[in-house]
Design a protein around this motif. Structure first.
Motif, PDB file in Angstrom:
ATOM      1  N   GLN A  39       0.908  -0.948  -0.296  1.00  0.00           N
ATOM      2  CA  GLN A  39      -0.070  -0.166   0.169  1.00  0.00           C
ATOM      3  C   GLN A  39       0.954   1.399  -0.062  1.00  0.00           C
ATOM      4  OE1 GLN A  39      -2.480  -0.548   3.494  1.00  0.00           O
ATOM      5  NE2 GLN A  39      -4.078  -1.579   2.272  1.00  0.00           N
ATOM      6  N   LEU A  40       2.057   1.124   0.403  1.00  0.00           N
ATOM      7  CA  LEU A  40       2.680   2.301   0.574  1.00  0.00           C
ATOM      8  C   LEU A  40       3.566   2.591  -0.375  1.00  0.00           C
ATOM      9  CD1 LEU A  40       4.178   4.610   2.569  1.00  0.00           C
ATOM     10  CD2 LEU A  40       5.725   2.914   3.319  1.00  0.00           C
ATOM     11  N   VAL A  41       4.039   1.677  -1.290  1.00  0.00           N
ATOM     12  CA  VAL A  41       4.455   2.258  -3.225  1.00  0.00           C
ATOM     13  C   VAL A  41       3.444   2.294  -3.722  1.00  0.00           C
ATOM     14  CG1 VAL A  41       5.354   0.629  -4.767  1.00  0.00           C
ATOM     15  CG2 VAL A  41       6.480  -0.087  -2.636  1.00  0.00           C
ATOM     16  N   ASP A  42       2.088   1.803  -3.730  1.00  0.00           N
ATOM     17  CA  ASP A  42       0.979   2.622  -4.652  1.00  0.00           C
ATOM     18  C   ASP A  42       0.837   4.075  -4.012  1.00  0.00           C
ATOM     19  OD1 ASP A  42       0.923  -0.043  -5.774  1.00  0.00           O
ATOM     20  OD2 ASP A  42      -1.137  -0.681  -3.875  1.00  0.00           O
ATOM     21  N   ALA A  43       0.785   4.345  -3.247  1.00  0.00           N
ATOM     22  CA  ALA A  43       0.437   5.345  -2.515  1.00  0.00           C
ATOM     23  C   ALA A  43       1.823   6.282  -3.084  1.00  0.00           C
ATOM     24  CB  ALA A  43       0.202   5.521  -0.831  1.00  0.00           C
ATOM     25  N   VAL A  44       2.679   5.805  -2.538  1.00  0.00           N
ATOM     26  CA  VAL A  44       4.100   6.689  -2.765  1.00  0.00           C
ATOM     27  C   VAL A  44       4.007   7.317  -4.329  1.00  0.00           C
ATOM     28  CG1 VAL A  44       6.751   6.945  -3.192  1.00  0.00           C
ATOM     29  CG2 VAL A  44       5.746   6.604  -0.857  1.00  0.00           C
ATOM     30  N   VAL A  45       3.236   6.056  -5.497  1.00  0.00           N
ATOM     31  CA  VAL A  45       3.947   6.264  -6.692  1.00  0.00           C
ATOM     32  C   VAL A  45       2.820   7.476  -7.517  1.00  0.00           C
ATOM     33  CG1 VAL A  45       3.410   5.015  -8.795  1.00  0.00           C
ATOM     34  CG2 VAL A  45       4.811   3.935  -7.097  1.00  0.00           C
ATOM     35  N   ASN A  46       1.707   6.742  -6.372  1.00  0.00           N
ATOM     36  CA  ASN A  46       0.778   8.223  -7.171  1.00  0.00           C
ATOM     37  C   ASN A  46       0.783   9.521  -6.060  1.00  0.00           C
ATOM     38  OD1 ASN A  46      -1.435   6.666  -7.836  1.00  0.00           O
ATOM     39  ND2 ASN A  46      -2.495   5.445  -6.168  1.00  0.00           N
ATOM     40  N   LEU A  51       3.060  14.983  -8.076  1.00  0.00           N
ATOM     41  CA  LEU A  51       3.829  16.473  -7.926  1.00  0.00           C
ATOM     42  C   LEU A  51       4.623  15.752  -8.695  1.00  0.00           C
ATOM     43  CD1 LEU A  51       5.132  15.255  -4.720  1.00  0.00           C
ATOM     44  CD2 LEU A  51       3.634  17.269  -5.322  1.00  0.00           C
ATOM     45  N   GLY A  52       5.015  15.218  -9.577  1.00  0.00           N
ATOM     46  CA  GLY A  52       5.514  15.661 -11.223  1.00  0.00           C
ATOM     47  C   GLY A  52       5.084  16.541 -12.626  1.00  0.00           C
ATOM     48  N   GLY A  53       3.176  15.879 -12.233  1.00  0.00           N
ATOM     49  CA  GLY A  53       1.789  16.908 -13.151  1.00  0.00           C
ATOM     50  C   GLY A  53       2.177  18.514 -12.659  1.00  0.00           C
ATOM     51  N   LEU A  54       1.605  17.939 -11.032  1.00  0.00           N
ATOM     52  CA  LEU A  54       2.140  19.822 -10.355  1.00  0.00           C
ATOM     53  C   LEU A  54       3.617  20.699 -10.830  1.00  0.00           C
ATOM     54  CD1 LEU A  54      -0.032  19.406  -7.469  1.00  0.00           C
ATOM     55  CD2 LEU A  54      -0.987  20.493  -9.175  1.00  0.00           C
ATOM     56  N   LEU A  55       4.322  20.014 -10.366  1.00  0.00           N
ATOM     57  CA  LEU A  55       5.501  20.377 -10.527  1.00  0.00           C
ATOM     58  C   LEU A  55       5.322  21.330 -12.929  1.00  0.00           C
ATOM     59  CD1 LEU A  55       8.069  22.156 -10.469  1.00  0.00           C
ATOM     60  CD2 LEU A  55       9.041  19.457 -10.730  1.00  0.00           C
ATOM     61  N   ALA A  56       4.955  20.130 -13.427  1.00  0.00           N
ATOM     62  CA  ALA A  56       5.049  20.799 -14.738  1.00  0.00           C
ATOM     63  C   ALA A  56       4.124  21.867 -15.443  1.00  0.00           C
ATOM     64  CB  ALA A  56       4.830  19.784 -15.896  1.00  0.00           C
ATOM     65  N   VAL A  57       2.862  22.054 -14.557  1.00  0.00           N
ATOM     66  CA  VAL A  57       2.034  22.389 -14.563  1.00  0.00           C
ATOM     67  C   VAL A  57       2.840  24.921 -14.707  1.00  0.00           C
ATOM     68  CG1 VAL A  57       0.304  23.663 -14.162  1.00  0.00           C
ATOM     69  CG2 VAL A  57       0.252  21.168 -14.531  1.00  0.00           C
ATOM     70  N   TYR A  58       3.856  24.048 -12.880  1.00  0.00           N
ATOM     71  CA  TYR A  58       4.175  25.514 -11.996  1.00  0.00           C
ATOM     72  C   TYR A  58       5.422  26.114 -12.815  1.00  0.00           C
ATOM     73  CZ  TYR A  58       6.973  28.052  -9.204  1.00  0.00           C
ATOM     74  OH  TYR A  58       7.223  29.105  -8.588  1.00  0.00           O
ATOM     75  N   GLY A  59       5.898  24.818 -13.968  1.00  0.00           N
ATOM     76  CA  GLY A  59       7.283  24.802 -14.730  1.00  0.00           C
ATOM     77  C   GLY A  59       6.396  25.754 -15.957  1.00  0.00           C
ATOM     78  N   ARG A  60       5.536  25.452 -16.354  1.00  0.00           N
ATOM     79  CA  ARG A  60       4.837  26.251 -17.410  1.00  0.00           C
ATOM     80  C   ARG A  60       4.348  27.324 -17.948  1.00  0.00           C
ATOM     81  NH1 ARG A  60       7.161  26.315 -21.965  1.00  0.00           N
ATOM     82  NH2 ARG A  60       6.691  28.792 -22.054  1.00  0.00           N
ATOM     83  N   VAL A  61       3.789  27.510 -16.743  1.00  0.00           N
ATOM     84  CA  VAL A  61       3.208  29.380 -16.056  1.00  0.00           C
ATOM     85  C   VAL A  61       4.205  30.365 -15.704  1.00  0.00           C
ATOM     86  CG1 VAL A  61       1.580  29.450 -14.354  1.00  0.00           C
ATOM     87  CG2 VAL A  61       1.086  27.555 -15.285  1.00  0.00           C
TER      88      VAL A  61
END
Length: 71
Positions: A39-46, A51-61
């Motif tokens: 469960q911890l592996v699944d939670a960390v991957v999610n 966070l990767g998606g948020l970072l990509a949006v923040y970087g573009r904005v």
């Protein structure tokens, strides 16, 4: 293997890191069960994916320049 992905999207990497942490915790007399590790592996991957998606949006904005395509 042709498909590429970021290291933080790999369940293998997160599983290995969590196994290392679980070993250290076990040494400190704290035990994680197999179900907890999974469960911890699944939670960390999610979380890492989000966070990767948020970072990509923040970087573009917040970018100061446009993306240039070199042909």
């Amino acid at each position: 293997m042709i498909d590429l992905k970021n290291w933080y999207s790999s369940k293998t990497i997160w599983g290995a890191l969590i196994s290392i942490v679980a070993s250290v915790l076990h040494f400190a007399s704290i035990d994680l069960g197999t179900t907890d590790k999974s469960q911890l592996v699944d939670a960390v991957v999610n979380i890492a994916g989000a966070l990767g998606g948020l970072l990509a949006v923040y970087g573009r904005v917040t970018a100061k320049a446009t993306i240039n395509s070199v042909s």
